[in-house]
Motif scaffolding. Structure first.
Motif, PDB file in Angstrom:
ATOM      1  N   LYS A   1      -7.870 -16.995 -13.851  1.00 41.33           N
ATOM      2  CA  LYS A   1      -7.154 -18.251 -13.621  1.00 41.33           C
ATOM      3  C   LYS A   1      -6.683 -18.852 -14.936  1.00 41.33           C
ATOM      4  O   LYS A   1      -5.552 -19.340 -15.042  1.00 41.33           O
ATOM      5  CB  LYS A   1      -8.048 -19.243 -12.883  1.00 41.33           C
ATOM      6  N   LEU A   2      -7.548 -18.811 -15.927  1.00 40.95           N
ATOM      7  CA  LEU A   2      -7.197 -19.366 -17.228  1.00 40.95           C
ATOM      8  C   LEU A   2      -6.024 -18.614 -17.851  1.00 40.95           C
ATOM      9  O   LEU A   2      -5.090 -19.214 -18.382  1.00 40.95           O
ATOM     10  CB  LEU A   2      -8.411 -19.336 -18.155  1.00 40.95           C
ATOM     11  N   ARG A   3      -6.050 -17.275 -17.765  1.00 45.12           N
ATOM     12  CA  ARG A   3      -4.929 -16.489 -18.287  1.00 45.12           C
ATOM     13  C   ARG A   3      -3.641 -16.816 -17.550  1.00 45.12           C
ATOM     14  O   ARG A   3      -2.570 -16.918 -18.163  1.00 45.12           O
ATOM     15  CB  ARG A   3      -5.238 -14.994 -18.200  1.00 45.12           C
ATOM     16  N   ALA A   4      -3.722 -16.998 -16.244  1.00 42.48           N
ATOM     17  CA  ALA A   4      -2.534 -17.340 -15.460  1.00 42.48           C
ATOM     18  C   ALA A   4      -1.989 -18.702 -15.875  1.00 42.48           C
ATOM     19  O   ALA A   4      -0.773 -18.885 -16.001  1.00 42.48           O
ATOM     20  CB  ALA A   4      -2.863 -17.324 -13.967  1.00 42.48           C
ATOM     21  N   LEU A   5      -2.874 -19.657 -16.102  1.00 38.61           N
ATOM     22  CA  LEU A   5      -2.430 -20.981 -16.554  1.00 38.61           C
ATOM     23  C   LEU A   5      -1.810 -20.907 -17.946  1.00 38.61           C
ATOM     24  O   LEU A   5      -0.793 -21.554 -18.220  1.00 38.61           O
ATOM     25  CB  LEU A   5      -3.589 -21.975 -16.521  1.00 38.61           C
ATOM     26  N   HIS A   6      -2.392 -20.108 -18.835  1.00 40.95           N
ATOM     27  CA  HIS A   6      -1.819 -19.926 -20.169  1.00 40.95           C
ATOM     28  C   HIS A   6      -0.433 -19.275 -20.078  1.00 40.95           C
ATOM     29  O   HIS A   6       0.488 -19.643 -20.804  1.00 40.95           O
ATOM     30  CB  HIS A   6      -2.725 -19.068 -21.054  1.00 40.95           C
ATOM     31  N   ALA A   7      -0.289 -18.296 -19.184  1.00 31.71           N
ATOM     32  CA  ALA A   7       1.006 -17.629 -19.011  1.00 31.71           C
ATOM     33  C   ALA A   7       2.056 -18.625 -18.509  1.00 31.71           C
ATOM     34  O   ALA A   7       3.186 -18.640 -18.994  1.00 31.71           O
ATOM     35  CB  ALA A   7       0.865 -16.455 -18.039  1.00 31.71           C
ATOM     36  N   ALA A   8       1.682 -19.453 -17.549  1.00 28.78           N
ATOM     37  CA  ALA A   8       2.619 -20.457 -17.038  1.00 28.78           C
ATOM     38  C   ALA A   8       2.988 -21.459 -18.137  1.00 28.78           C
ATOM     39  O   ALA A   8       4.158 -21.842 -18.260  1.00 28.78           O
ATOM     40  CB  ALA A   8       2.012 -21.175 -15.831  1.00 28.78           C
ATOM     41  N   ASP A   9       2.014 -21.860 -18.934  1.00 30.56           N
ATOM     42  CA  ASP A   9       2.289 -22.787 -20.042  1.00 30.56           C
ATOM     43  C   ASP A   9       3.252 -22.163 -21.053  1.00 30.56           C
ATOM     44  O   ASP A   9       4.171 -22.823 -21.532  1.00 30.56           O
ATOM     45  CB  ASP A   9       1.000 -23.185 -20.764  1.00 30.56           C
ATOM     46  N   ALA A  10       3.036 -20.898 -21.380  1.00 30.06           N
ATOM     47  CA  ALA A  10       3.905 -20.222 -22.345  1.00 30.06           C
ATOM     48  C   ALA A  10       5.325 -20.144 -21.818  1.00 30.06           C
ATOM     49  O   ALA A  10       6.287 -20.402 -22.547  1.00 30.06           O
ATOM     50  CB  ALA A  10       3.361 -18.821 -22.653  1.00 30.06           C
ATOM     51  N   ARG A  11       5.456 -19.810 -20.566  1.00 29.49           N
ATOM     52  CA  ARG A  11       6.786 -19.704 -19.959  1.00 29.49           C
ATOM     53  C   ARG A  11       7.470 -21.070 -19.917  1.00 29.49           C
ATOM     54  O   ARG A  11       8.655 -21.184 -20.226  1.00 29.49           O
ATOM     55  CB  ARG A  11       6.656 -19.114 -18.556  1.00 29.49           C
TER      56      ARG A  11
END
Length: 139
Positions: free
Chosen positions: A62-72
């Motif tokens: 979940k944390l990686r997914a949130l980081h990916a969304a933030d980066a995008r």
């Protein structure tokens, strides 16, 4: 900061600086009172062998997914997002594996943001996968 190492949760108070800047050194100031043994047991659990549970792995996803969304959201390309989240690797990967994975991560992260914090705290992997499947395609 609350920490769960596979046993009881415990709290660390950050007095100065941030733990986000990289490795941190810990110093424990403990009063010599009737709770001392309990506090020492918590410290022993903290520095002891770490137990990785299924919940820990789900939370990391979940944390990686949130980081990916933030980066995008910050304007990173899919490739840049993959490098940030997954580390260096061939782009787009065999069968476009990395590209597909980072798209799913971004989609999942965006859905979690839309759903609110309860999905991060209580959502199961099945709920997260449903969020990913329900998302529109990303370009």
């Amino acid at each position: 900061m609350l920490i769960d190492r596979g046993g009881p949760w415990f709290r660390l108070d950050i007095i100065e600086g941030t733990v986000l800047a990289g490795p941190a050194s810990l110093r424990f100031d403990l009063p010599d009172d009737y709770h001392l043994e309990d506090k020492l047991a918590v410290i022993r659990a903290f520095v002891g062998k770490r137990v990785v549970t299924h919940q820990h792995l789900q939370l990391a996803d979940k944390l990686r997914a949130l980081h990916a969304a933030d980066a995008r959201t910050a304007g990173a390309s899919l490739r840049e997002t993959a490098e940030l989240i997954l580390g260096p690797g061939d782009w787009p990967g065999d069968g476009e594996y990395r590209k597909s994975l980072v798209r799913r991560m971004i989609s999942c992260g965006e859905r979690m943001v839309q759903a609110g914090p309860h999905i991060v705290k209580a959502g199961s992997r099945r709920n997260i996968m449903q969020l990913t499947r329900a998302s529109p395609k990303l370009g």
